[in-house]
Write an enzyme that holds these catalytic residues in place. Sequence first.
Site, PDB file in Angstrom:
ATOM      1  N   HIS A 305       0.852  -1.185   0.000  1.00  0.00           N
ATOM      2  CA  HIS A 305       0.000   0.000   0.000  1.00  0.00           C
ATOM      3  C   HIS A 305       0.884   1.231   0.000  1.00  0.00           C
ATOM      4  O   HIS A 305       1.940   1.236   0.636  1.00  0.00           O
ATOM      5  CB  HIS A 305      -0.905   0.008   1.239  1.00  0.00           C
ATOM      6  N   ASP A 362      -7.894  -5.685   0.224  1.00  0.00           N
ATOM      7  CA  ASP A 362      -8.399  -6.562  -0.839  1.00  0.00           C
ATOM      8  C   ASP A 362      -7.962  -8.015  -0.693  1.00  0.00           C
ATOM      9  O   ASP A 362      -8.429  -8.871  -1.434  1.00  0.00           O
ATOM     10  CB  ASP A 362      -7.924  -6.047  -2.208  1.00  0.00           C
TER      11      ASP A 362
HETATM   12  N1  ACO Z   1       4.162  -7.524  -4.884  1.00  0.00           N
HETATM   13  C1  ACO Z   1       5.487  -7.473  -5.101  1.00  0.00           C
HETATM   14  N2  ACO Z   1       6.256  -6.367  -4.948  1.00  0.00           N
HETATM   15  C2  ACO Z   1       5.613  -5.261  -4.554  1.00  0.00           C
HETATM   16  C3  ACO Z   1       4.222  -5.240  -4.320  1.00  0.00           C
HETATM   17  C4  ACO Z   1       3.482  -6.417  -4.484  1.00  0.00           C
HETATM   18  N3  ACO Z   1       2.166  -6.452  -4.263  1.00  0.00           N
HETATM   19  N4  ACO Z   1       3.855  -3.986  -3.947  1.00  0.00           N
HETATM   20  C5  ACO Z   1       4.972  -3.261  -3.971  1.00  0.00           C
HETATM   21  N5  ACO Z   1       6.040  -4.025  -4.333  1.00  0.00           N
HETATM   22  C6  ACO Z   1       7.462  -3.606  -4.408  1.00  0.00           C
HETATM   23  C7  ACO Z   1       7.715  -2.748  -5.639  1.00  0.00           C
HETATM   24  O1  ACO Z   1       8.097  -3.554  -6.745  1.00  0.00           O
HETATM   25  C8  ACO Z   1       8.832  -1.862  -5.142  1.00  0.00           C
HETATM   26  O2  ACO Z   1      10.029  -2.602  -5.117  1.00  0.00           O
HETATM   27  P1  ACO Z   1      11.448  -1.891  -5.384  1.00  0.00           P
HETATM   28  O3  ACO Z   1      11.639  -0.931  -4.258  1.00  0.00           O
HETATM   29  O4  ACO Z   1      12.427  -3.013  -5.411  1.00  0.00           O
HETATM   30  O5  ACO Z   1      11.315  -1.201  -6.724  1.00  0.00           O
HETATM   31  C9  ACO Z   1       8.437  -1.582  -3.694  1.00  0.00           C
HETATM   32  O6  ACO Z   1       7.687  -2.739  -3.284  1.00  0.00           O
HETATM   33  C10 ACO Z   1       7.597  -0.338  -3.519  1.00  0.00           C
HETATM   34  O7  ACO Z   1       6.459  -0.469  -4.334  1.00  0.00           O
HETATM   35  P2  ACO Z   1       5.790   0.665  -5.188  1.00  0.00           P
HETATM   36  O8  ACO Z   1       5.215   0.086  -6.431  1.00  0.00           O
HETATM   37  O9  ACO Z   1       6.737   1.822  -5.332  1.00  0.00           O
HETATM   38  O10 ACO Z   1       4.644   1.091  -4.235  1.00  0.00           O
HETATM   39  P3  ACO Z   1       3.434   2.009  -4.612  1.00  0.00           P
HETATM   40  O11 ACO Z   1       3.145   2.783  -3.391  1.00  0.00           O
HETATM   41  O12 ACO Z   1       3.716   2.762  -5.859  1.00  0.00           O
HETATM   42  O13 ACO Z   1       2.276   0.972  -4.956  1.00  0.00           O
HETATM   43  C11 ACO Z   1       0.528  -0.561  -4.696  1.00  0.00           C
HETATM   44  C12 ACO Z   1       1.307   0.589  -4.062  1.00  0.00           C
HETATM   45  C13 ACO Z   1       0.022  -0.129  -6.080  1.00  0.00           C
HETATM   46  C14 ACO Z   1      -0.689  -0.861  -3.831  1.00  0.00           C
HETATM   47  C15 ACO Z   1       1.436  -1.787  -4.808  1.00  0.00           C
HETATM   48  O14 ACO Z   1       1.848  -2.202  -3.522  1.00  0.00           O
HETATM   49  C16 ACO Z   1       0.779  -2.944  -5.551  1.00  0.00           C
HETATM   50  O15 ACO Z   1       0.855  -2.998  -6.780  1.00  0.00           O
HETATM   51  N6  ACO Z   1       0.088  -3.878  -4.818  1.00  0.00           N
HETATM   52  C17 ACO Z   1      -0.643  -4.934  -5.477  1.00  0.00           C
HETATM   53  C18 ACO Z   1      -1.965  -4.416  -5.981  1.00  0.00           C
HETATM   54  C19 ACO Z   1      -2.928  -4.154  -4.855  1.00  0.00           C
HETATM   55  O16 ACO Z   1      -3.117  -4.962  -3.964  1.00  0.00           O
HETATM   56  N7  ACO Z   1      -3.601  -2.990  -4.915  1.00  0.00           N
HETATM   57  C20 ACO Z   1      -4.605  -2.593  -3.939  1.00  0.00           C
HETATM   58  C21 ACO Z   1      -4.106  -1.471  -3.100  1.00  0.00           C
HETATM   59  S1  ACO Z   1      -5.288  -1.029  -1.887  1.00  0.00           S
HETATM   60  C22 ACO Z   1      -6.492  -0.241  -2.751  1.00  0.00           C
HETATM   61  O17 ACO Z   1      -6.267   0.499  -3.663  1.00  0.00           O
HETATM   62  C23 ACO Z   1      -7.786  -0.514  -2.378  1.00  0.00           C
END
Ligand code: ACO
Length: 428
Positions: A305, A362
């Site tokens: 998140h 979720d």
């Molecule tokens: N699985 C694997 N790696 C992940 C995940 C994940 N679910 N989420 C984040 N990361 C990693 C990224 O690859 C990144 O790694 P790095 O530092 O080596 O590049 C690091 O963790 C930071 O992630 P970001 O993408 O920069 O985080 P951001 O804040 O942009 O994204 C998000 C947040 C979109 C929720 C992300 O965690 C994700 O894609 N999760 C899966 C989708 C999801 O569950 N979405 C629902 C969110 S809650 C809602 O909207 C209701």
Amino acid sequence: MSAKATLTYAGKTHELPVIIGSEDEHAIDIMKLRAGSGLITYDDGFGNTGSCAGGITYIDGENGILRYRGYPIEQLAEHSDFVEAAYLLIFGELPTQTEYQEFDDLLTDHMFIHESMRSQFESFPDDAPPMAILSAMINAAGCFEPALRAVEEKRFKESAARLISKTRTIAAASYRISQGLPMNYPRFDLPYTANFLHMMFGMPNKDWTPDPDLVRAIDQILLLHADHEQNCSTSTVRMVGSGMANLYASCAAGVCALWGPLHGGANVAVIDMLTRIHESGESLDSFIAKVKDKSSGIRLMGFGHRVYKNFDPRAKIIKASCDRVLDKLGIQDPLLELAKKLEDVALHDEYFIERKLYPNCDFYSGIIMRAANIPLNMFTVLFAIGRMPGWIANWHEVRNNPNGRIYRPRQVYTGPTERPYVPIEKRG
Ligand code: ACO
């Protein structure tokens, strides 16, 4: 003395005001920075930008805190219901008994959609995604209420109730149409969430009584999704509303913004992911290895998140509810067991620990929806029903900001510099 920050750039020092929120959050106010320095700020994806000052929902992501208008989400989830939380978010205070009843009556009064909208439902193909239908029909519902398109302040309560109530009716109708089933009219004797389930699953001339604990669990999911500060869809609603677009158009845009798998569509993506693992028999270690390999393009859906870096308090509540409801209904869902194992593996893995990735709301919500027989393509629609009060409250906040202006971010341009136009016959 008011707080100030100083910024030194190219030999010049600029003094910037610091605004302090009610929970002691400090923010550097850069609104006048450009005028004094020619500088803009850069924050791709708005990761560290307060796009507004808002008084609706507070999140402390480091400590897993979420409050609606000051009330902890845990207390609301336990003692309140979706209708009351919607009132709280939109009008700022918990309703008195009379206020609750009046608002509930308004929801009931406005639960029908215009009869001529039926033909519009029928014009969608059978496999049209319900999220597309929902956003289109929310806009269409606005057309049937021309007096409300402008949404005068004195009629705001009624407008809010209409939209919350009709969204539920539209959502259920989109499902019935996709199944080739007759649309069910809402019932006067049923509360908000039970009425939604009746419109989804009831059959003409056949009694249909859902399990009360299941209704409560779905109602709680709606409540837990009702607002979440400046997320992608809420920011979209504010953006559209800031241009003076009407409430229906702004919230229809919110539905579209919610749809994607990185936002509200994650509840569908989680079940897709769990189903794939379950059916293929892939080991969790192998799946987690793929998630950690950035070249695979696979993420652990329902994890991570932007704001929560400790735990998502909604996920804890939903997980407990999931256990309770499935146990009560005697359902053994292999996906629940799989989700728990997957969570355990991830929470003990250095990759997720380092990046502070935890289950979000979720991760478990879809398993409750499966138990209620809600089809996968309706999961994000339920999220939208839940989020509607938050969108409305945010739209209203934007429209009532005395210093409000149209939302219009800047960019750092990285495209080509000026070049002369080349006639088509000379290109190539
Ligand atoms: N699985 C694997 N790696 C992940 C995940 C994940 N679910 N989420 C984040 N990361 C990693 C990224 O690859 C990144 O790694 P790095 O530092 O080596 O590049 C690091 O963790 C930071 O992630 P970001 O993408 O920069 O985080 P951001 O804040 O942009 O994204 C998000 C947040 C979109 C929720 C992300 O965690 C994700 O894609 N999760 C899966 C989708 C999801 O569950 N979405 C629902 C969110 S809650 C809602 O909207 C209701």
